[in-house]
Enzyme design. Structure first.
Site, PDB file in Angstrom:
ATOM      1  CG  HIS A  46      31.985  35.945  62.554  1.00  0.00           C
ATOM      2  ND1 HIS A  46      33.029  36.101  63.269  1.00  0.00           N
ATOM      3  CD2 HIS A  46      31.935  34.411  62.584  1.00  0.00           C
ATOM      4  CE1 HIS A  46      33.703  35.082  63.379  1.00  0.00           C
ATOM      5  NE2 HIS A  46      33.123  34.182  62.972  1.00  0.00           N
ATOM      6  CD  GLU A  49      28.572  31.782  64.173  1.00  0.00           C
ATOM      7  OE1 GLU A  49      29.489  31.295  64.571  1.00  0.00           O
ATOM      8  OE2 GLU A  49      28.628  32.560  63.097  1.00  0.00           O
ATOM      9  CG  HIS A  50      32.092  33.903  67.769  1.00  0.00           C
ATOM     10  ND1 HIS A  50      33.593  33.805  68.071  1.00  0.00           N
ATOM     11  CD2 HIS A  50      31.862  33.636  66.537  1.00  0.00           C
ATOM     12  CE1 HIS A  50      34.115  33.062  67.069  1.00  0.00           C
ATOM     13  NE2 HIS A  50      33.314  33.093  65.976  1.00  0.00           N
TER      14      HIS A  50
END
Length: 416
Positions: A46, A49-50
């Site tokens: 995650h 992804e950022h």
């Protein structure tokens, strides 16, 4: 028209050309999610992804935002337990620019140390948001309870300790290991020129050589039952009741969809009608399926007053027991099939939803399932199959109950 192309390096391109649309959606799907992390890497998928949106060697974060806005398009990303996805939706005339942008993010993001430190604070706030949302929190607690120590039980966002401790090289090593070409699917749906698209994809995504290292191996989960309670000063008690589900590509998946819809998947479902409409015991009650590549769960969620916990759990258990014993009526089966087919057709009216379906089909089964195939599969579900699936999945003895809020262990234990 559907087409599939595998580039020399293993990247898979799946497309559906829909000339009647003016839009096109491109998704980059990576077969890596939170379940593929080691405990010390919890939250890496995650976080990465950022970071792909925080600047490349040729574009700043501001440039990326302004560029997609100037195209009148939509760009976003999301991380699940098994995949990480980046997508852009634009007018068909802007497809080359969208592909150039996605390629730049995937291959040339900088992961600047100062941006990493700043993004740590953003993700930590995201984790705190879950803690402040009881519906999200109880479902996260429930997943951890059902999956136990299995990687599927860890929060997708990770934990504050692992996020605070991560370093730039950790992220780069994770990308190098998990973002191998053979683990990437490029899905495109909408209006486009097929030959021009294939040339562009080969140029933008076909250059990285695949690694010789073995792809990561996933271990199927063993689901756990029992009761877990977390006291918290809230206005309501939030409950999750979990049972065994099935994998995303399982032959019985359409029967499981029917089962879930009748149980609690719609406003006409048994649980919604019994708990909310007839008794007024909850405002929000529903059930949902979670299907992974090698297993799955059925979960019922309800939010209710502290004094009504036992009654709500008793009604839920009674409906589950009744469905396991008698399955569903012929009228329910026909009505649910019609509802499922209608929802399916309506859900595939946009290039974005078509792109999602293309990618999921490829990642789950390695081939496309057409709309006609899906409607035929729904029609093929029989009462006998429903009886078998209901008995296999709705096992009250293996049930997991999670409670969050102002309650006592006695309330949950007595309800069992």
């Amino acid at each position: 028209m559907y087409r599939k192309l595998i580039l020399e390096n293993g990247v898979r391109l799946v497309t559906e050309r829909i000339p009647t649309l003016k839009s096109v959606t491109v998704g980059i799907w990576v077969n890596a999610g939170s379940r593929d992390e080691q405990p010390a890497q919890a939250g890496y998928s995650h976080f990465i992804e950022h970071m792909f949106f925080k600047g490349t060697t040729s574009r700043s974060a501001t440039d990326i935002s302004r560029e997609i806005d100037a195209l009148g398009g939509e760009m976003n990303a999301f991380t699940t337990r098994e995949t990480t996805t980046f997508y852009v939706k634009v007018l068909d005339q802007h497809l080359p620019k969208a592909l150039d942008l996605l390629s730049d993010l995937l291959h040339r993001s900088k992961f600047a140390p100062k941006d990493i430190e700043k993004e740590k604070q953003v993700v930590l706030e995201e984790i705190r948001m879950v803690q402040d949302d009881p519906e999200d929190l109880v479902q996260e607690l429930h997943t951890g309870q059902v999956m136990g120590r299995h990687p599927l039980g860890r929060p997708i966002l990770g934990r504050a300790t692992t996020i605070g401790a991560l370093r730039r090289q950790d992220l780069l090593d994770y990308v190098d290991a998990r973002y191998q070409p053979q683990e990437i699917v490029v899905a495109v749906a909408g209006s486009f020129d097929q030959r021009a698209l294939e040339r562009t994809i080969a140029r933008e995504f076909g250059r990285r050589r695949p690694s010789s290292q073995q792809s990561h191996v996933r271990r199927a989960p063993d689901l756990l039952g029992g009761v877990v309670m977390q006291r918290k000063q809230l206005e309501q008690v939030h409950l999750c009741i979990g049972m065994k589900g099935i994998s995303a590509g399982h032959p019985d998946r359409y029967a499981a969809y029917v089962l879930n819809s009748v149980l609690g998947g719609s406003v006409s479902s048994r649980l919604f009608q019994e708990v909310r409409e007839k008794r007024g015991l909850a405002y929000s009650i529903y059930s949902f399926l979670s299907g992974y590549s090698d297993g799955g769960t059925i979960t019922v969620y309800a939010g209710t007053r502290q004094k009504e916990v036992e009654r709500v759990l008793d009604v839920i258990r009674r409906e589950i027991r009744r469905m396991a014993a008698n399955s569903i009526t012929r009228d329910e089966l026909k009505r649910t099939k019609d509802q499922m087919k209608g929802s399916l057709m309506l859900s595939l009216e946009s290039s974005h939803s078509r792109m999602n379906k293309l990618a999921k089909d490829e990642m789950i089964k390695g081939k496309r399932t057409s709309l006609d195939d899906m409607t035929r599969a729904i029609d093929a579900v029989t009462s006998k199959q429903m009886e078998r699936v209901a008995q296999e999945l709705l096992d009250e003895q293996a049930m997991a109950v999670t409670g969050l809020g102002p309650l006592s262990a006695r309330q949950l234990q007595l309800s069992r």
